[in-house]
Design an enzyme around this catalytic site. Structure first.
Site, PDB file in Angstrom:
ATOM      1  N   THR A  13      -3.900  29.969 -37.949  1.00 55.81           N
ATOM      2  CA  THR A  13      -4.062  30.983 -37.337  1.00 55.81           C
ATOM      3  C   THR A  13      -4.256  31.612 -36.301  1.00 55.81           C
ATOM      4  OG1 THR A  13      -4.899  31.506 -39.846  1.00 55.81           O
ATOM      5  CG2 THR A  13      -5.677  33.304 -38.834  1.00 55.81           C
ATOM      6  N   GLY A 134     -16.075  35.032 -33.679  1.00 59.52           N
ATOM      7  CA  GLY A 134     -14.803  35.784 -33.359  1.00 59.52           C
ATOM      8  C   GLY A 134     -14.801  36.756 -32.217  1.00 59.52           C
ATOM      9  N   ILE A 136     -16.817  39.323 -31.593  1.00 58.54           N
ATOM     10  CA  ILE A 136     -17.714  39.448 -30.377  1.00 58.54           C
ATOM     11  C   ILE A 136     -17.602  38.693 -29.215  1.00 58.54           C
ATOM     12  CG2 ILE A 136     -20.235  40.343 -30.559  1.00 58.54           C
ATOM     13  CD1 ILE A 136     -19.614  39.994 -33.353  1.00 58.54           C
ATOM     14  N   LYS A 205     -22.580  27.682 -35.269  1.00 55.28           N
ATOM     15  CA  LYS A 205     -22.266  28.579 -34.636  1.00 55.28           C
ATOM     16  C   LYS A 205     -24.266  28.723 -33.884  1.00 55.28           C
ATOM     17  CE  LYS A 205     -18.961  29.791 -37.250  1.00 55.28           C
ATOM     18  NZ  LYS A 205     -18.484  31.378 -38.233  1.00 55.28           N
ATOM     19  N   GLY A 302     -10.571  35.987 -38.412  1.00 57.85           N
ATOM     20  CA  GLY A 302      -9.280  36.664 -38.353  1.00 57.85           C
ATOM     21  C   GLY A 302      -8.232  36.089 -37.340  1.00 57.85           C
TER      22      GLY A 302
END
Lengths: 428, 428
Positions: A13, A134, A136, A205, A302
């Site tokens: 992806t 992602g 940000i 994270k 994403g």
């Protein structure tokens, strides 16, 4: 105008998104860095697999060393995931003087200090903006935007899957298991959702964010983790009635250089900016001594959002290349890590008890809090027609985790307390 | 470990904050940049004025050239405000090879291209993170975080005074004049509030953000500006009933390289993340083709928040000094500026009309929209006991600004339309 050549490890992806952005935004990228950026070689699992992008088959390889040992490649972009093999690849790339951009939170959470040290030793850049939240740009913000400040708190909704589930439970009154199933059908949750729903992904994270925010090497095992699988519809309903939303929050705090990092379901006052972050979106709330309250919001995953961060890192590496200053980023973790004990970790708590429905019970319960010096913000006793017992909902003032645990332990020895139904940290 | 010497122009609110942070966070700053950072000389208006911080009187001067021509000073931090005199000071500092950090939005909005060109010519840094949205590192985010993306929309609540006033009007149903008076008493609004309430301050900040986001030199005169002084309680009430909040939004948009920038009161759907930004807080919403929706939230003004950004810029200048790469930031405005015409600027509109209360009026009104090819999302006609006429509230679908104006002009020739009471752009 010699082109900068990039080796890509992985064409899933995010890798596909990287190819799309590097090709689609080539003119803009060239205007910024002064050279074409060319994806020279791509590691894939299966060369003959059908793909949604067109790519010269001669660029594909199933042998990682074709990429890592390629003499013309300046920068390795790692978007294949995984830990041990990937670590070997990245260390080998650095040993050969190749710069690295990675989106790999697992690797950076577990082996970040080793990889950053290897980068410095080989005068290479390792950038990893895409590893957390992602699209940000939170890692840049912590390193550069707040370089002048002392950050004392970082709260993050850094896992989109669990935020999607909790948002659905809150907005539709749905049950956890039903929403998880739906999320799996929509592709928002994995077939084995453990890493997301048990908080491990968020913990990785938070390890990265806490290390950057507090400039001390926080390790994954320093993070106290609790997931969302035990959250009931009732908990969310009670939270809403009291003006809270239930969110899976990563919370990293610092006080007098003592730090704590945890991931747990938390009741957040609806007036707090992070309470209205819904669906698969991520947000990181940062409190600095000087700046005060800030929050950074955007897509946490994403293809294209994550690839945006990867390619922004690539642009930064190329700019450094042009200036000849790669690998000059000093190691940020210059502070000794000191962890808070449970006596030092303080927060408000929401506690839901099922108790015997008879005179004097409330007095006994509140006495237990008083004995352990936990003061109460609000206490509601109410009948619940669905259960034979009475229900007591307590919100405490700030109390140490140790004191809260002492109170909860004391309930086990009290006949009148039938069940400690739920315990939540409270924020805002 | 030679100390880096800083000259400070101005010791008002932000200047005081800069001194506090540089002194209070000295150990952390040294750990990051490898040298002490010393404030060597400070320009003040009155040396004998009492101050809230203690500072060596020998460092104070009332003569700007003592700072700018000081042979040991490496970096000038400009927090005095003003335009023409300040421009002269900064250009002179750059001509002498001194790097500049400024919090001056007026200067950067009006003379940014000239100052950045002078910086490049003299191989100096000019950084200005604090000029927009105080403590929010939005300039870094646009330059670095989204270097890989094509930004198509920037919406900002970039003026705290007007957001405070609109929040109070919305939450308390108060009138504009009363809240303005209260904001003045609290020190949130100036005695002469024109620059804030008429949108000029926001327009200057949007000039800077649009230039960075779209990589083309947007000028202040390109910004279409309307302030908040005509907003009524009724407008806010109607907005809320329809699920909107009224916000003073700076909106910069790009489509096929044609751009538009405006500042105007806007009805924002309450589900949009920027709708819940309240009080004196600022937020900048950024939409990128790849990244999608992001938002950056924080304090827009104040001593320490603004100083956080100033000192973060100072850290960046010092890191560049150590690497010998100051002034190497290429000019970002590499795109030719092409402005949208009113035919190309599209949005939804909210229109409130007072019309004659008789049969056939609604048909005439809707016919006017149809003639100019503006389609309607919703139309509500309702009685209003406070006025002799009937009220019509219309929300359009996306329409060009030109078409909307043609409709509004046609109302002037229609007997049945007594007053065009309000017109708002609609977002979300």
């Amino acid at each position: 105008m010699k082109p900068i050549k990039v080796g890509l490890l992985g064409l899933g992806t995010v890798g596909t998104g990287v190819v799309r952005i590097v090709e689609g935004h080539q003119t803009d990228l060239q205007s910024q860095v002064g050279s074409p950026i060319v994806i020279e070689k791509v590691l894939v699992q299966n060369k003959s697999k059908a793909r949604s992008i067109s790519i010269d088959p001669a660029k594909l390889t199933e042998d990682a060393w074709d990429v890592i040992h390629h003499p013309d490649i300046d920068v390795i972009v790692e978007v294949m995931g995984g830990i041990e093999t990937t670590r070997t690849y990245i260390l080998e790339a650095l040993a050969r003087g190749k710069h690295v951009v990675t989106a790999n939170k697992d690797l950076m959470a577990l082996h970040g200090p080793e990889i950053l040290a290897a980068a410095q030793e080989n005068r290479c850049d390792v950038l990893y903006e895409a590893s957390v939240a992602g699209g940000i740009p939170i890692i840049r913000t912590l390193i550069e935007g707040f370089s002048s400040d002392r950050i004392t708190k970082i709260m993050g909704i850094v896992n989109g899957t669990t935020n999607y589930i909790l948002t659905k439970m809150s907005q539709e009154g749905a049950a956890y298991a039903d929403v998880l199933k739906e999320a799996q059908d929509l592709g928002y949750a994995e077939a084995d959702p453990t890493s997301d729903v048990e908080g491990l992904d968020a913990a990785r994270k938070m390890t990265i964010l806490a290390t950057l925010g507090f400039r001390a090497n926080v390790a994954l095992e320093d993070v106290d983790v609790k997931g969302i699988s035990a959250i009931s519809r009732e908990d969310i309903l009670y939270a809403k009635r009291l003006g809270y939303e239930v969110k899976l929050l990563g919370i990293a705090e610092r006080q007098d250089d003592y730090i704590s990092v945890g991931v747990q379901p938390t009741m957040v006052k609806t007036s707090h900016p992070i309470a209205s972050v819904n669906g698969v979106y991520n947000a990181v709330y940062v409190y600095g001594e000087a700046v005060g309250e800030t929050m950074f919001y955007g897509p946490g995953a994403g293809e294209l959002p994550t690839a945006t961060s990867v390619v922004a890192d690539l642009v930064a590496v190329v700019k450094n290349l042009k200036l000849g200053v790669n690998g000059k980023q000093e190691l940020l973790a210059y502070k000794e890590k000191k962890l808070k004990t449970d006596e030092q970790i303080a927060s408000k708590y929401f506690i839901l008890l099922h108790v015997a429905d008879r005179a004097g019970v409330l007095a006994q319960i509140t006495q237990a809090f008083a004995e352990h010096e936990v003061s109460l913000e609000s206490v509601v006793q109410q009948p619940n027609p669905n259960i034979p017992e009475a229900e007591i909902i307590i919100i405490t003032h700030d109390a140490s985790k140790a004191a809260a645990n002492r109170v909860l332990n004391s309930f086990e020895r009290m006949d009148v307390v039938k069940t400690v139904k739920s315990v939540y940290r409270v924020e805002g």
